[in-house]
Write a protein that holds these residues in place. Sequence first.
Motif, PDB file in Angstrom:
ATOM      1  N   VAL A   1      -5.148 -38.999  -9.471  1.00  0.00           N
ATOM      2  CA  VAL A   1      -5.399 -38.093  -8.647  1.00  0.00           C
ATOM      3  C   VAL A   1      -3.887 -37.167  -8.638  1.00  0.00           C
TER       4      VAL A   1
ATOM      5  N   PRO B   1     -13.443 -42.027  -3.826  1.00  0.00           N
ATOM      6  CA  PRO B   1     -14.495 -40.968  -3.687  1.00  0.00           C
ATOM      7  C   PRO B   1     -15.913 -41.570  -3.084  1.00  0.00           C
TER       8      PRO B   1
ATOM      9  N   LEU C   1     -10.050 -35.524 -10.199  1.00  0.00           N
ATOM     10  CA  LEU C   1      -9.728 -35.347  -8.646  1.00  0.00           C
ATOM     11  C   LEU C   1      -8.153 -34.944  -8.405  1.00  0.00           C
TER      12      LEU C   1
ATOM     13  N   TYR D   1     -12.804 -33.025  -5.679  1.00  0.00           N
ATOM     14  CA  TYR D   1     -13.048 -32.761  -7.290  1.00  0.00           C
ATOM     15  C   TYR D   1     -12.479 -31.300  -7.696  1.00  0.00           C
TER      16      TYR D   1
ATOM     17  N   ALA E   1     -14.597 -34.842  -2.022  1.00  0.00           N
ATOM     18  CA  ALA E   1     -15.053 -36.115  -2.666  1.00  0.00           C
ATOM     19  C   ALA E   1     -15.617 -36.946  -2.017  1.00  0.00           C
TER      20      ALA E   1
END
Length: 468
Positions: A355, A393, A415, A430, A447
């Motif tokens: 992420v 998510p 992400l 996303y 997400a």
Amino acid sequence: MRRVLTWLSVSLLGAIAIAVWAAWTFQLNEHNQLLANALEAERQRNFVDMAHHVEQIQAMLGKGLATGSERQNMRYMADVNRHAAAAVAAFASLPLPPEVSTATGKFLQQVGDFSLSLLRDEAAGRPMTEAERAELARLRRESAALSQQLNEMLTQYNRGGFRWHRPVRLSWSTLFRRVEPPVATAGAQSPAMAALLDGGWAQMATKFEQMPVFIYDGPFSDHVNQTPPALSGPAVSREEAGQRLASLLPNFDSYRTVDVTETGGNLPAFSFRLAPAASRGSTYTVTAEITLQGGRLLTLLNDRVLGSPTLDLERARAIGREYLARVGYPDMVPTFAQVQDGTAFVAYAYRQGDVVVYPDQAKVKVALDNGEVLGLDARQYLTHHRPRTLPAPRISADEARARLNPALQVTRVQLALIPDAAGTGERLAYEFQGRMDDGIFLVYINAETGAEEQILQLIETEGGTFTL
């Protein structure tokens, strides 16, 4: 007879040269006067415009407090944001010393951003809280006081014959004297200017520097935490901060310390000014800040002369990432970049697992002649970075892709953690990068809920990549 003719010829040529010089200087001085008057008129107009916009800000804030309609308040907050942006633009054009202009400019930016935060909340169906209403009332009082002071200063300007810019007149004496830049400083201007700087702008800046932090977390705001979470560890002394700086600058021995001061605000730090070791005097070329809490490198700026570029942007990105890891900011990935005047400005965001955490950003300036890091700004990283437990998510990337405009041709997905629209929290989303028509876009799909959070357009130029 020949000597007499020679003397007469030389005298005649000298007289012609003096006449040409006098005519040329007269024309040049007239031209300088016209340019100075035009510049003066523009700056006077900008100051009057600033005073007008500040007056409108305090009026719209008052209307926002008085109305009982959320729809009407949205209108007033939109007007506050518009007038604040115009006031900042007008104020930025005035040649004031940084110590005078910074606090006032920041206050105007924050007023505009606070109004935008309220506007977004009410558009999303979240009414104003009592704490926000109290903040709005305080901002109205401060804006009213600022408006009154600006009007008083306008009166002083008109009485004192003040000029922002004095024309440079060409003469024999100015040929051999360095002309100072026309910046408004109390020591270099008229007594009226000195009085206005000391009694007007300086007092105003001091007032805004002492104001408490805001209760929201917008793009230009102070963070809601009084102590940013990334600042851990014991407080460091001035000597310890100097040792820390010496370990972070590989060529530290080639500099001497001109002075060290303490800066306040949300990120208190020791500010070091450095000059080349072989130089003399107080002129410095490097500034760096080490935080009082934890001894972290906060900012760095090196103004050395640059040579011809030999490195490309990709190499500069790699250098910046390696530098960030070395000075205590690991796991950073480049996001956007710009090449300008022989340097690369690269923004990096923290990556936690898979992420990209956009709130935790740092910016690095890299010289393209030899790869030396000339600048660092880690204020946003140190303000927002903290240990996070990121949610998993709830929808897949394919499910999020189904929410996109079918015309968007996706080229990348990842992400990302982004600020929410109101600027009060963070959302896992996303990030889809894709092309549509002739444009490149970034689309963020929540997400957890599948809602479309934000859309940015990427502008790619020879100088770098920007977003709109």
